[in-house]
Design an enzyme around this catalytic site. Structure first.
Site, mmCIF file in Angstrom:
data_model
loop_
_atom_site.group_PDB
_atom_site.id
_atom_site.type_symbol
_atom_site.label_atom_id
_atom_site.label_comp_id
_atom_site.label_asym_id
_atom_site.label_seq_id
_atom_site.Cartn_x
_atom_site.Cartn_y
_atom_site.Cartn_z
ATOM 1 N N HIS A 103 -119.331 94.219 -52.415
ATOM 2 C CA HIS A 103 -119.954 94.974 -51.317
ATOM 3 C C HIS A 103 -121.362 94.452 -51.027
ATOM 4 O O HIS A 103 -121.724 94.228 -49.861
ATOM 5 C CB HIS A 103 -119.990 96.457 -51.685
ATOM 6 C CG HIS A 103 -120.844 97.295 -50.794
ATOM 7 N ND1 HIS A 103 -120.362 97.898 -49.643
ATOM 8 C CD2 HIS A 103 -122.158 97.630 -50.865
ATOM 9 C CE1 HIS A 103 -121.336 98.568 -49.054
ATOM 10 N NE2 HIS A 103 -122.441 98.423 -49.774
ATOM 11 N N GLU A 104 -122.164 94.250 -52.073
ATOM 12 C CA GLU A 104 -123.532 93.774 -51.869
ATOM 13 C C GLU A 104 -123.554 92.325 -51.387
ATOM 14 O O GLU A 104 -124.397 91.957 -50.547
ATOM 15 C CB GLU A 104 -124.333 93.918 -53.168
ATOM 16 C CG GLU A 104 -124.434 95.348 -53.692
ATOM 17 C CD GLU A 104 -125.113 96.279 -52.695
ATOM 18 O OE1 GLU A 104 -125.902 95.803 -51.864
ATOM 19 O OE2 GLU A 104 -124.852 97.495 -52.756
ATOM 20 N N HIS A 144 -123.011 92.138 -47.620
ATOM 21 C CA HIS A 144 -124.224 92.327 -46.815
ATOM 22 C C HIS A 144 -124.932 90.996 -46.578
ATOM 23 O O HIS A 144 -125.405 90.709 -45.471
ATOM 24 C CB HIS A 144 -125.180 93.291 -47.523
ATOM 25 C CG HIS A 144 -124.834 94.735 -47.361
ATOM 26 N ND1 HIS A 144 -124.729 95.348 -46.122
ATOM 27 C CD2 HIS A 144 -124.565 95.698 -48.280
ATOM 28 C CE1 HIS A 144 -124.426 96.627 -46.290
ATOM 29 N NE2 HIS A 144 -124.318 96.866 -47.579
ATOM 30 N N GLU A 163 -122.744 99.651 -43.431
ATOM 31 C CA GLU A 163 -122.259 99.976 -44.768
ATOM 32 C C GLU A 163 -120.733 100.031 -44.796
ATOM 33 O O GLU A 163 -120.108 99.553 -45.754
ATOM 34 C CB GLU A 163 -122.847 101.315 -45.231
ATOM 35 C CG GLU A 163 -124.322 101.271 -45.558
ATOM 36 C CD GLU A 163 -124.614 100.436 -46.783
ATOM 37 O OE1 GLU A 163 -123.733 100.332 -47.668
ATOM 38 O OE2 GLU A 163 -125.721 99.868 -46.855
#
Length: 504
Positions: free
Chosen positions: A293-294, A297, A358
């Site tokens: 997930h990070e 980004h 997000e």
């Protein structure tokens, strides 16, 4: 002219020709010596001999031509610039200088565009406030007749003003169209004012700041927790080498010993994760999903996209801010209007857009974890764990429209919809088969069992309290024990004090 004169003339011509040839030969010798001197400075011991092996022939016209050009490529590889030979008649000096002798100063690095914008942002607001307040003061200082004349002048030129406004909107639309970009992986069309390269420069400044802030709490590379995170990050990067934004970045891990349940990745590949986050995950599958997930980004460039939208909204809001300070009759009302405007921008643009990014990072992070052969079914379980953990700690539940992140329940529902597609992607990546037991089902049963046991425990505690209450009603009230008479036996006294006393 007599015969003797003719002979003398021919002899003088011969002498001049010979002198010219000697000059040319001397210039060649000087050039060869100069070349040999520079070659001794820059090359090895055998290099000067090689460079001076070129033979030259002097033609009748006095021009010099090299017989062998085989040394040209060799000299260029060694970093020496050779000037092409020209005729001595042109009187052009030949200068040979090695490029290694030049030393230039370092190029000055300009600040990244996002940093400049962050510096200018408060200045722009101040200019808008001063401009709006000046317009209001100017208008109030005008006498009524001039105010009426200005209104009539504005009405007469209403079409000119409308045309100017239309032209302004045209240039804004043109700016938007020329700064559209396609998002990696998802292919979504987005607005990018700041490029990814600008944020890579900014990420280096940010990374240096974080390293200075966390220098006392960073775990060493030999720590098992650091090694686990390092292996997971490198595994995700290796399994997603087909994505250019991942293969072109060198991923570096930093584990911070801190109580914050957080992790983030900078656009230049610097991964920061806190030990509290490692304690919050249940297994390596959840850790893979969080890191994916990070990393999503960073590879999509959400920081540049969010700053671009914020920059455009901020520039447009400056017009509204100027109008607020120009229209409001008092400064106090203008300050109130400015606060209302900032909150509207925050709740209508910034936070909804942040929640959208997000959600996109959850989607892409799930795909990265699937290609890394993780059990993607553990993704929804992590957010369920976070929700229960916050409830047990007694943290207040914030409405989603007030937050920059989606609520845990919405994240769970979205991930549950994406899990089947992620499982198909995982199956196409030659990953080992998953166990038949679904972590989501196991977690739901575990939570249900814990809740049932908690309810049973609560019921049992209530029953025990009720029994203690009923037993307390039957017990006698405490009374003052009688003073024993002299010579009375101790056993009889204890026996009499334990019995209930009859009233007279």
């Amino acid at each position: 002219m007599d015969l003797i004169g003719i002979r003398l003339f021919k002899r003088n011509v011969s002498i001049l020709t010979t002198l010219n040839r000697c000059r040319i030969f001397n210039s060649v010798v000087r050039w060869r010596d100069q070349r040999k001197l520079y070659s001794y400075k820059t090359l090895s011991d055998s290099a000067p001999t090689d460079l001076t092996r070129t033979h030259f022939s002097l033609s009748a016209r006095g021009s010099l031509f090299p017989k062998s050009l085989s040394q040209t490529s060799r000299s260029r590889r060694l970093g020496i610039c050779l000037t092409e030979f020209k005729s001595p008649i042109q009187a052009v000096p030949v200068i040979i200088q090695p490029t290694r002798e030049f030393h230039t100063s370092g190029r000055l690095k300009a600040l990244p565009a996002p940093v400049i914008w962050l510096v200018l942002k408060p200045i722009q607001k101040l200019v808008a406030i001063i401009l709006g307040r000046s317009i209001r003061k100017w208008w109030l200082a005008l006498p009524p007749n001039k105010q009426q004349l200005f209104r009539e002048w504005t009405w007469r030129r209403r079409w000119h003003l409308a045309g100017a406004g239309a032209g302004f909107m045209f240039f804004i639309s043109l700016f938007f169209l020329t700064h559209l970009d396609e998002s990696p992986v998802t292919g979504r069309t987005r607005l990018l004012v700041f490029s990814r390269e600008n944020f890579l420069e900014l990420a280096q400044f940010t990374s240096d700041g974080y390293m200075e802030e966390f220098k006392e709490s960073l775990l060493p590379a030999s720590d098992p927790r650091h090694q686990v995170v390092e292996k997971v990050v490198q595994h995700i990067a290796q399994r997603n080498q087909d994505i250019a934004e991942i293969s072109s970045v060198s991923w570096t891990v930093h584990v911070v010993d801190g109580p914050t349940v957080n992790a983030f990745v900078l656009p230049n590949g610097e991964v920061f994760i806190f030990t509290a986050m490692l304690e919050a995950v249940a297994d390596v599958h959840q850790l893979t999903f969080i890191l994916g997930h990070e990393m999503a980004h960073a590879l999509i460039g959400h920081a540049a996209e969010q700053a671009s939208l914020s920059h455009v909204v901020e520039l447009l809001s400056l017009i509204l801010l100027t109008a607020i300070w120009a229209i409001c009759p008092r400064d106090s009302l203008a300050v109130l209007g400015q606060w209302i405007q900032s909150k509207l921008v925050q709740f209508l643009f910034d936070r909804p857009f942040s929640r959208k990014l997000e959600a996109e990072a959850d989607q892409v992070g799930l795909q990265l974890a699937a290609k890394a052969c993780a059990d993607v079914r553990a993704g929804p379980v992590f957010w369920q764990q976070m929700e229960i953990s916050e409830q047990l700690r007694g943290e207040p539940t914030i409405p989603e429209w007030l937050s920059t992140h989606p609520s845990h329940q919405n994240r769970v529902r979205q991930l549950d919809r994406l899990v089947p597609e992620a499982l198909e992607l995982r199956g196409r990546c030659d990953c080992p088969a998953l166990p038949a037991a679904d972590p989501r089902v196991i977690f739901s049963k575990s939570v249900r069992l814990i809740l049932e046991n908690a309810k049973k425990q609560e019921v049992m505690e209530k029953e025990e309290n009720n029994e203690k209450g009923r037993a307390g009603v039957m017990l006698p009230l405490p009374q003052t024990p009688p003073v024993p008479a002299q010579g009375a036996p101790l056993g009889g006294l204890l026996a009499s004090s334990a019995l209930p006393q009859n009233s007279a």
